[in-house]
Scaffold this active site. Structure first.
Site, PDB file in Angstrom:
ATOM      1  CG  HIS A 177      -1.878   1.172   1.225  1.00  0.00           C
ATOM      2  ND1 HIS A 177      -3.089   1.142   0.563  1.00  0.00           N
ATOM      3  CD2 HIS A 177      -1.787   2.402   1.790  1.00  0.00           C
ATOM      4  CE1 HIS A 177      -3.714   2.290   0.734  1.00  0.00           C
ATOM      5  NE2 HIS A 177      -2.959   3.073   1.476  1.00  0.00           N
ATOM      6  CB  CYS A 178       1.707   3.650  -2.653  1.00  0.00           C
ATOM      7  SG  CYS A 178       2.727   5.119  -2.933  1.00  0.00           S
TER       8      CYS A 178
END
Length: 292
Positions: free
Chosen positions: A131-132
């Site tokens: 998850h950025c």
């Protein structure tokens, strides 16, 4: 059938989701504006060199290169955020379920290998990498190409910005390594608040520092993902010594960037179809963990 419970985000959650994107946008455009100013107005410092080397054509080449990188950064970032790699709208049932499939109680669905639940996005993601936090979006099967190309152009753009900002460091250190120059480079905010420097000097020092720090961070992320890509792994799989999805360097790159991997970095509009569907993957080994 895929059954996903949808929960509407609160205003605070929407704000926290948009804030990283807003901050990244401000930083990218601020760096671009500062480098454009250096190219057009300030660089090089020697007036004789300005007349001889920095001609209009040379300046135009510099501006084209930096806005080419800016265009690719923003375009790939937009497509990365817009393209969801989740299982929403994807049929996961049928007789294809087999080794490596798991049941997600949050999504109430059977999910394929390399798919996992993201509690930030509140959904399972196909070939989930991570998850950025900078774009508040998961990196997965459908948008990995845009994430990687954005990272590549950010690295190139920051490298270019660091080189151009060498003039700024030269100006700051021209009188030697003093307490004033060190403080301006390390803590420009304190120098501005205390009235030791002008707003213009602060802006140049702050952006120059941001370019160096940003380049080091992005370089680390980029080379880490290059290593993962050539090994056929995701971030969630890199700690494992097993590489069941390793098909060779060329095929591993195609699995991530598509069939036109050698051109897709030039422009996000270049079509580069992915060879799979994000559900079924070619394997070269067992998906089950090795028993000791």
């Amino acid at each position: 059938m895929v059954s996903i419970v949808t929960r509407f985000a609160t205003p605070w959650e929407m704000f926290t989701k948009c804030m990283p994107i807003i901050l990244n946008t401000v930083l990218v455009f601020s760096i671009t504006a500062e480098v454009s100013y250096l190219v057009i107005v300030e660089a090089p410092l020697d007036s004789d060199q300005k007349k001889a080397a920095w001609t209009t054509i040379w300046q135009a080449v510099h501006l084209f290169c930096q806005y080419f990188m800016l265009g690719n950064i923003t375009w790939n970032a937009w497509l990365f955020v817009k393209t969801t790699p989740s299982i929403r709208g994807v049929f996961l049932g049928g007789e294809a379920m087999g080794q490596g499939w798991r049941y997600c109680y949050a999504c109430e669905a059977h999910t394929p290998p390399r798919c996992s639940h993201c509690y930030d996005c509140n959904v399972c993601v196909l070939r989930r990498d991570h998850h950025c936090v900078f774009f508040n979006q998961c990196v997965g099967f459908r948008n990995y190409r845009y994430f990687f190309c954005c990272l590549l152009h950010m690295w190139a753009g920051l490298l270019y910005a660091v080189v151009m900002n060498a003039e700024v460091f030269i100006v700051i250190l021209k009188e030697g390594v003093t307490l004033h120059s060190i403080m301006l480079l390390l803590v420009p905010w304190i120098m501005l608040v205390s009235g030791q420097v002008t707003a213009q000097a602060f802006a140049f020092a702050f952006i120059a520092d941001t370019c160096v720090v940003g380049f080091l961070l992005v370089a680390g992320f980029l080379f880490f993902h290059v290593g993962l890509m050539v090994r056929g792994q995701t971030t969630r799989e890199w700690h494992s010594s097993r590489r069941p999805y390793n098909l060779g360097i060329r095929h591993n790159i195609i699995e991530c960037l598509g069939t036109r991997w050698y051109l897709c970095w030039l422009c996000p509009l270049v079509p580069s179809p992915l060879p799979g569907d994000g559900i079924n993957f070619k394997v070269t080994g067992s998906l089950e963990p090795v028993r000791q």
